[in-house]
Design a protein around this motif. Sequence first.
Motif, PDB file in Angstrom:
ATOM      1  N   GLY A  24       7.851  -3.433   5.957  1.00  0.00           N
ATOM      2  CA  GLY A  24       7.663  -4.680   6.690  1.00  0.00           C
ATOM      3  C   GLY A  24       6.297  -4.759   7.338  1.00  0.00           C
ATOM      4  O   GLY A  24       5.284  -4.407   6.742  1.00  0.00           O
ATOM      5  N   ALA A  25       6.271  -5.174   8.603  1.00  0.00           N
ATOM      6  CA  ALA A  25       5.017  -5.316   9.334  1.00  0.00           C
ATOM      7  C   ALA A  25       4.563  -4.014   9.973  1.00  0.00           C
ATOM      8  O   ALA A  25       3.590  -4.003  10.730  1.00  0.00           O
ATOM      9  N   GLY A  26       5.252  -2.914   9.702  1.00  0.00           N
ATOM     10  CA  GLY A  26       4.787  -1.603  10.126  1.00  0.00           C
ATOM     11  C   GLY A  26       5.387  -1.059  11.409  1.00  0.00           C
ATOM     12  O   GLY A  26       4.939  -0.020  11.899  1.00  0.00           O
ATOM     13  N   LEU A  72       4.696   2.648  13.116  1.00  0.00           N
ATOM     14  CA  LEU A  72       4.092   2.795  14.440  1.00  0.00           C
ATOM     15  C   LEU A  72       4.924   3.736  15.315  1.00  0.00           C
ATOM     16  O   LEU A  72       4.369   4.552  16.067  1.00  0.00           O
ATOM     17  N   ASP A  73       6.237   3.638  15.211  1.00  0.00           N
ATOM     18  CA  ASP A  73       7.107   4.545  15.967  1.00  0.00           C
ATOM     19  C   ASP A  73       6.877   6.000  15.543  1.00  0.00           C
ATOM     20  O   ASP A  73       6.875   6.912  16.382  1.00  0.00           O
ATOM     21  N   ALA A  78       0.455  -7.871   7.267  1.00  0.00           N
ATOM     22  CA  ALA A  78       0.708  -7.674   8.698  1.00  0.00           C
ATOM     23  C   ALA A  78       0.712  -6.197   9.048  1.00  0.00           C
ATOM     24  O   ALA A  78       0.195  -5.787  10.099  1.00  0.00           O
ATOM     25  N   ALA A  79       1.279  -5.373   8.166  1.00  0.00           N
ATOM     26  CA  ALA A  79       1.276  -3.929   8.394  1.00  0.00           C
ATOM     27  C   ALA A  79      -0.138  -3.381   8.379  1.00  0.00           C
ATOM     28  O   ALA A  79      -0.514  -2.548   9.217  1.00  0.00           O
ATOM     29  N   ARG A  80      -0.965  -3.860   7.446  1.00  0.00           N
ATOM     30  CA  ARG A  80      -2.345  -3.375   7.360  1.00  0.00           C
ATOM     31  C   ARG A  80      -3.116  -3.717   8.626  1.00  0.00           C
ATOM     32  O   ARG A  80      -3.958  -2.931   9.092  1.00  0.00           O
ATOM     33  N   ALA A  81      -2.837  -4.882   9.202  1.00  0.00           N
ATOM     34  CA  ALA A  81      -3.532  -5.290  10.418  1.00  0.00           C
ATOM     35  C   ALA A  81      -3.082  -4.478  11.629  1.00  0.00           C
ATOM     36  O   ALA A  81      -3.863  -4.272  12.562  1.00  0.00           O
ATOM     37  N   VAL A 118      -3.286   5.144   7.300  1.00  0.00           N
ATOM     38  CA  VAL A 118      -1.936   4.980   6.749  1.00  0.00           C
ATOM     39  C   VAL A 118      -2.045   4.345   5.367  1.00  0.00           C
ATOM     40  O   VAL A 118      -2.707   3.318   5.185  1.00  0.00           O
ATOM     41  N   ARG A 119      -1.394   4.945   4.396  1.00  0.00           N
ATOM     42  CA  ARG A 119      -1.440   4.449   3.018  1.00  0.00           C
ATOM     43  C   ARG A 119      -0.359   3.393   2.825  1.00  0.00           C
ATOM     44  O   ARG A 119       0.816   3.633   3.119  1.00  0.00           O
ATOM     45  N   LEU A 120      -0.737   2.233   2.330  1.00  0.00           N
ATOM     46  CA  LEU A 120       0.209   1.143   2.106  1.00  0.00           C
ATOM     47  C   LEU A 120       0.207   0.765   0.629  1.00  0.00           C
ATOM     48  O   LEU A 120      -0.856   0.568   0.034  1.00  0.00           O
ATOM     49  N   LEU A 121       1.413   0.663   0.064  1.00  0.00           N
ATOM     50  CA  LEU A 121       1.579   0.372  -1.356  1.00  0.00           C
ATOM     51  C   LEU A 121       2.383  -0.911  -1.523  1.00  0.00           C
ATOM     52  O   LEU A 121       3.394  -1.112  -0.853  1.00  0.00           O
ATOM     53  N   ALA A 122       1.944  -1.762  -2.431  1.00  0.00           N
ATOM     54  CA  ALA A 122       2.617  -3.033  -2.679  1.00  0.00           C
ATOM     55  C   ALA A 122       3.550  -2.920  -3.877  1.00  0.00           C
ATOM     56  O   ALA A 122       3.273  -2.192  -4.836  1.00  0.00           O
ATOM     57  N   GLY A 123       4.689  -3.641  -3.798  1.00  0.00           N
ATOM     58  CA  GLY A 123       5.532  -3.785  -4.969  1.00  0.00           C
ATOM     59  C   GLY A 123       6.853  -3.042  -4.909  1.00  0.00           C
ATOM     60  O   GLY A 123       7.365  -2.705  -3.842  1.00  0.00           O
ATOM     61  N   ASP A 124       7.384  -2.805  -6.078  1.00  0.00           N
ATOM     62  CA  ASP A 124       8.702  -2.226  -6.296  1.00  0.00           C
ATOM     63  C   ASP A 124       8.706  -0.748  -5.894  1.00  0.00           C
ATOM     64  O   ASP A 124       7.960   0.055  -6.449  1.00  0.00           O
ATOM     65  N   ALA A 125       9.556  -0.386  -4.947  1.00  0.00           N
ATOM     66  CA  ALA A 125       9.605   1.001  -4.482  1.00  0.00           C
ATOM     67  C   ALA A 125      10.021   1.966  -5.586  1.00  0.00           C
ATOM     68  O   ALA A 125       9.621   3.140  -5.570  1.00  0.00           O
ATOM     69  N   SER A 126      10.814   1.498  -6.535  1.00  0.00           N
ATOM     70  CA  SER A 126      11.304   2.410  -7.572  1.00  0.00           C
ATOM     71  C   SER A 126      10.184   2.908  -8.480  1.00  0.00           C
ATOM     72  O   SER A 126      10.353   3.912  -9.176  1.00  0.00           O
TER      73      SER A 126
END
Length: 222
Positions: free
Chosen positions: A60-62, A66-67, A90-93, A99-107
């Motif tokens: 989501g928005a991260g 953050l926790d 929103a998470a990137r901001a 922190v590495r952020l990846l887009a798309g299908d988790a599988s």
Amino acid sequence: MSELDAIAQRYARREADDRYSLLRPEVWQMWQERQRELLKLLAKRPGMPAEWRATEVGCGAGGNLLDLLRLGLLPAHLTGVELLPKRLAAARAALPEGVRLLAGDASTADVAPASQDLVLQSTVFSSILDDELQQRVADAIWRWLKPGGAVVWYDFTVNNPRNPDVRGVPLKRVRELFPQGRLTARRVTLAPPLARALPGAYPLLNLLPLLRTHRLVLIEKP
């Protein structure tokens, strides 16, 4: 329409109101309860948080990442996977650049096998209505975990007849998704419709386990 496209539409419909805002009394009480129980589980894990590597499916928005940063995990040790571009932005901001952020299908996400100490999911599987996709995501999560690592699972267990966009994931289904896992499960979260109607009574009503609709589960990999 693919199941992934359908999931994106379901989440888009949820963003139409503020029912998940932490400023709402029922929401912060749910969040605080879940955090307390999660910290109790994580306190028993080996090693120090600065040594742990963790990935969240549906970040989501991260907020959950953050926790984990507040808990002591390092930005370079965190990965978030998110299907929706708006939430990923929103998470990137909100999150540190490391922190590495990846887009798309988790599988199919690019997370190395046996590389993670923890993999988190929070109300993601209840939004996947296709059994096969559920299993593919679960298999990917299990593949990412190191031996001795654990899935941190938070999701609701009962169907909501007023919301066809989601379905409950009972503990039996969690065991089917992770047949090799060792499960430690706790019932948490007062039924949201009841919590929204009577937020002042949350502590009292939540004393009754039958009124709690979610499970927080630690699923350990041998």
